[in-house]
Write a protein that holds these residues in place. Sequence first.
Motif, PDB file in Angstrom:
ATOM      1  N   GLN A 275       1.013  -7.479 -20.602  1.00 17.65           N
ATOM      2  CA  GLN A 275      -0.090  -8.430 -20.759  1.00 17.65           C
ATOM      3  C   GLN A 275       0.323  -9.679 -21.524  1.00 17.65           C
ATOM      4  OE1 GLN A 275      -3.243  -6.037 -22.482  1.00 17.65           O
ATOM      5  NE2 GLN A 275      -3.906  -5.300 -20.476  1.00 17.65           N
ATOM      6  N   GLY A 276       1.506  -9.629 -22.141  1.00 21.95           N
ATOM      7  CA  GLY A 276       2.019 -10.801 -22.838  1.00 21.95           C
ATOM      8  C   GLY A 276       2.817 -11.737 -21.946  1.00 21.95           C
ATOM      9  N   VAL A 277       3.032 -11.330 -20.699  1.00 26.32           N
ATOM     10  CA  VAL A 277       3.761 -12.188 -19.748  1.00 26.32           C
ATOM     11  C   VAL A 277       2.779 -13.197 -19.166  1.00 26.32           C
ATOM     12  CG1 VAL A 277       5.182 -12.261 -17.671  1.00 26.32           C
ATOM     13  CG2 VAL A 277       5.309 -10.285 -19.207  1.00 26.32           C
ATOM     14  N   GLY A 278       3.094 -14.471 -19.265  1.00 24.16           N
ATOM     15  CA  GLY A 278       2.183 -15.521 -18.818  1.00 24.16           C
ATOM     16  C   GLY A 278       1.957 -15.522 -17.313  1.00 24.16           C
TER      17      GLY A 278
ATOM     18  N   ASN B 299      -2.152  -2.289 -15.354  1.00 23.96           N
ATOM     19  CA  ASN B 299      -2.281  -3.709 -15.653  1.00 23.96           C
ATOM     20  C   ASN B 299      -2.986  -4.474 -14.531  1.00 23.96           C
ATOM     21  OD1 ASN B 299      -1.781  -5.875 -17.472  1.00 23.96           O
ATOM     22  ND2 ASN B 299      -0.081  -6.570 -16.210  1.00 23.96           N
ATOM     23  N   MET B 300      -3.281  -3.760 -13.456  1.00 25.78           N
ATOM     24  CA  MET B 300      -3.963  -4.395 -12.328  1.00 25.78           C
ATOM     25  C   MET B 300      -5.436  -4.616 -12.663  1.00 25.78           C
ATOM     26  SD  MET B 300      -2.241  -2.068  -9.315  1.00 25.78           S
ATOM     27  CE  MET B 300      -3.168  -2.837  -7.989  1.00 25.78           C
ATOM     28  N   ARG B 301      -6.020  -5.611 -12.071  1.00 29.95           N
ATOM     29  CA  ARG B 301      -7.420  -5.948 -12.342  1.00 29.95           C
ATOM     30  C   ARG B 301      -8.319  -5.343 -11.265  1.00 29.95           C
ATOM     31  NH1 ARG B 301      -6.403 -12.370 -13.819  1.00 29.95           N
ATOM     32  NH2 ARG B 301      -5.334 -11.990 -15.820  1.00 29.95           N
TER      33      ARG B 301
ATOM     34  N   ILE C 233       9.763  -8.558 -20.735  1.00 29.73           N
ATOM     35  CA  ILE C 233       9.371  -7.385 -21.536  1.00 29.73           C
ATOM     36  C   ILE C 233      10.596  -6.657 -22.098  1.00 29.73           C
ATOM     37  CG2 ILE C 233       7.245  -7.072 -20.213  1.00 29.73           C
ATOM     38  CD1 ILE C 233       8.597  -4.600 -18.908  1.00 29.73           C
ATOM     39  N   SER C 234      11.763  -7.293 -22.054  1.00 28.60           N
ATOM     40  CA  SER C 234      12.979  -6.640 -22.551  1.00 28.60           C
ATOM     41  C   SER C 234      12.869  -6.216 -24.029  1.00 28.60           C
ATOM     42  CB  SER C 234      14.200  -7.534 -22.328  1.00 28.60           C
ATOM     43  OG  SER C 234      14.031  -8.775 -22.963  1.00 28.60           O
ATOM     44  N   PRO C 235      12.216  -6.988 -24.919  1.00 35.75           N
ATOM     45  CA  PRO C 235      12.048  -6.486 -26.293  1.00 35.75           C
ATOM     46  C   PRO C 235      11.218  -5.205 -26.345  1.00 35.75           C
ATOM     47  CG  PRO C 235      11.644  -8.850 -26.196  1.00 35.75           C
ATOM     48  CD  PRO C 235      11.706  -8.369 -24.783  1.00 35.75           C
ATOM     49  N   THR C 236      10.212  -5.101 -25.473  1.00 37.16           N
ATOM     50  CA  THR C 236       9.382  -3.900 -25.416  1.00 37.16           C
ATOM     51  C   THR C 236      10.193  -2.709 -24.923  1.00 37.16           C
ATOM     52  OG1 THR C 236       7.490  -5.302 -24.871  1.00 37.16           O
ATOM     53  CG2 THR C 236       7.225  -2.945 -24.521  1.00 37.16           C
ATOM     54  N   ILE C 237      11.016  -2.931 -23.898  1.00 34.74           N
ATOM     55  CA  ILE C 237      11.880  -1.862 -23.379  1.00 34.74           C
ATOM     56  C   ILE C 237      12.839  -1.399 -24.472  1.00 34.74           C
ATOM     57  CG2 ILE C 237      13.681  -1.300 -21.694  1.00 34.74           C
ATOM     58  CD1 ILE C 237      12.372  -3.341 -19.803  1.00 34.74           C
ATOM     59  N   PHE C 238      13.422  -2.355 -25.168  1.00 33.29           N
ATOM     60  CA  PHE C 238      14.371  -2.028 -26.241  1.00 33.29           C
ATOM     61  C   PHE C 238      13.707  -1.166 -27.314  1.00 33.29           C
ATOM     62  CE2 PHE C 238      16.291  -3.206 -30.366  1.00 33.29           C
ATOM     63  CZ  PHE C 238      17.555  -2.706 -30.160  1.00 33.29           C
TER      64      PHE C 238
ATOM     65  N   GLY D  97       1.669   8.760 -22.978  1.00 32.85           N
ATOM     66  CA  GLY D  97       0.578   7.791 -23.142  1.00 32.85           C
ATOM     67  C   GLY D  97       0.890   6.689 -24.131  1.00 32.85           C
ATOM     68  N   ASN D  98       1.510   7.033 -25.257  1.00 39.32           N
ATOM     69  CA  ASN D  98       1.847   6.006 -26.257  1.00 39.32           C
ATOM     70  C   ASN D  98       2.822   4.983 -25.696  1.00 39.32           C
ATOM     71  OD1 ASN D  98       0.291   7.005 -28.443  1.00 39.32           O
ATOM     72  ND2 ASN D  98       1.814   8.585 -28.834  1.00 39.32           N
ATOM     73  N   THR D  99       3.818   5.463 -24.953  1.00 31.97           N
ATOM     74  CA  THR D  99       4.800   4.560 -24.354  1.00 31.97           C
ATOM     75  C   THR D  99       4.139   3.663 -23.311  1.00 31.97           C
ATOM     76  OG1 THR D  99       6.448   6.312 -24.643  1.00 31.97           O
ATOM     77  CG2 THR D  99       7.074   4.463 -23.267  1.00 31.97           C
ATOM     78  N   ILE D 100       3.220   4.234 -22.540  1.00 32.99           N
ATOM     79  CA  ILE D 100       2.491   3.447 -21.540  1.00 32.99           C
ATOM     80  C   ILE D 100       1.721   2.310 -22.197  1.00 32.99           C
ATOM     81  CG2 ILE D 100       0.570   3.522 -19.899  1.00 32.99           C
ATOM     82  CD1 ILE D 100       1.448   6.369 -19.177  1.00 32.99           C
ATOM     83  N   ILE D 101       1.034   2.612 -23.303  1.00 29.99           N
ATOM     84  CA  ILE D 101       0.237   1.594 -23.992  1.00 29.99           C
ATOM     85  C   ILE D 101       1.121   0.455 -24.499  1.00 29.99           C
ATOM     86  CG2 ILE D 101      -1.200   1.161 -26.025  1.00 29.99           C
ATOM     87  CD1 ILE D 101      -2.657   2.564 -23.762  1.00 29.99           C
ATOM     88  N   ILE D 102       2.295   0.795 -25.014  1.00 31.57           N
ATOM     89  CA  ILE D 102       3.206  -0.244 -25.519  1.00 31.57           C
ATOM     90  C   ILE D 102       3.715  -1.107 -24.365  1.00 31.57           C
ATOM     91  CG2 ILE D 102       5.416  -0.645 -26.677  1.00 31.57           C
ATOM     92  CD1 ILE D 102       4.868   1.943 -28.262  1.00 31.57           C
ATOM     93  N   TYR D 103       4.074  -0.457 -23.254  1.00 32.99           N
ATOM     94  CA  TYR D 103       4.495  -1.242 -22.085  1.00 32.99           C
ATOM     95  C   TYR D 103       3.352  -2.120 -21.573  1.00 32.99           C
ATOM     96  CZ  TYR D 103       9.121   0.765 -21.282  1.00 32.99           C
ATOM     97  OH  TYR D 103      10.442   1.108 -21.386  1.00 32.99           O
ATOM     98  N   LEU D 104       2.144  -1.583 -21.592  1.00 33.12           N
ATOM     99  CA  LEU D 104       0.988  -2.339 -21.112  1.00 33.12           C
ATOM    100  C   LEU D 104       0.768  -3.585 -21.953  1.00 33.12           C
ATOM    101  CD1 LEU D 104      -1.372  -2.461 -19.124  1.00 33.12           C
ATOM    102  CD2 LEU D 104      -2.690  -1.038 -20.706  1.00 33.12           C
ATOM    103  N   SER D 105       0.919  -3.450 -23.261  1.00 32.05           N
ATOM    104  CA  SER D 105       0.766  -4.623 -24.132  1.00 32.05           C
ATOM    105  C   SER D 105       1.856  -5.652 -23.857  1.00 32.05           C
ATOM    106  CB  SER D 105       0.793  -4.195 -25.601  1.00 32.05           C
ATOM    107  OG  SER D 105       2.059  -3.665 -25.940  1.00 32.05           O
ATOM    108  N   GLY D 106       3.085  -5.158 -23.561  1.00 32.48           N
ATOM    109  CA  GLY D 106       4.169  -6.066 -23.221  1.00 32.48           C
ATOM    110  C   GLY D 106       3.906  -6.805 -21.914  1.00 32.48           C
TER     111      GLY D 106
END
Length: 231
Positions: free
Chosen positions: A132-135, A49-51, A161-166, A121-130
């Motif tokens: 990126q949703g943090v303001g 998630n780093m730029r 990101i607790s919903p993503t973790i859940f 990899g799939n889990t990483i992508i889901i966490y990454l999307s979560g």
Amino acid sequence: TIKFIGLENFQKIFDDSKFYKALEVTFKFCLISIPFYQIASLLVAMLLNMRIKFMRTFRLIFFLPSIIPTIASSMIWTQILGKDGLINQGLALIGIQGPAWLNTPSTALYGLILMGVWGIGNTIIIYLSGLQGVGEELYEASSIDGANSFQRFFKITLPMISPTIFFNVVMAVISSFQYFTQAFVMTEGGPLNSTLFYNLYLYTKAYKELKMGYAAALAWIMFIIILFFTL
């Protein structure tokens, strides 16, 4: 001919020592692998998630292993975890004599758990999307208030990101109880039933011993266990 026997199969199951062994192996796998995979996935997702330059390439590299067919990756890891495999060669460089991971009862399950890192990899992508949703404004406001990196992580990132973790944990529980292909290809439940996963035992009863009624009873028990943890 099909003969109706009522609940007799369920009675047999609870007198079956292999049934309890399969449950033990599966629960042990869940308790170790799920926290391990979730923490590893979240840490990698935070790095991705780093730029920085070439970040899209790095994301692709981490995701690619998860789309390789399971049987192909199992064959690859059979070689990696062998007596003279890459892992033991690496351990030998620091003077450690590694075991034959998949042929030793005390290490076979851990070898399969280690292999699982390959497919997060799939889990990483889901966490990454979560993530990126943090303001960004939340992090900026906390920095102004003097919060350090650890405080931002525990007070902002994790709650947001607790919903993503859940979601990831629930899906991991379901997939762990359905774990089959890797154990079937790499160990066939051995050595000494140390990797006899529940789903593998169900398969053995159904398609090797042709005890379909018994396997159906096992499937109902697995359904109830998965439903319980999902709820």
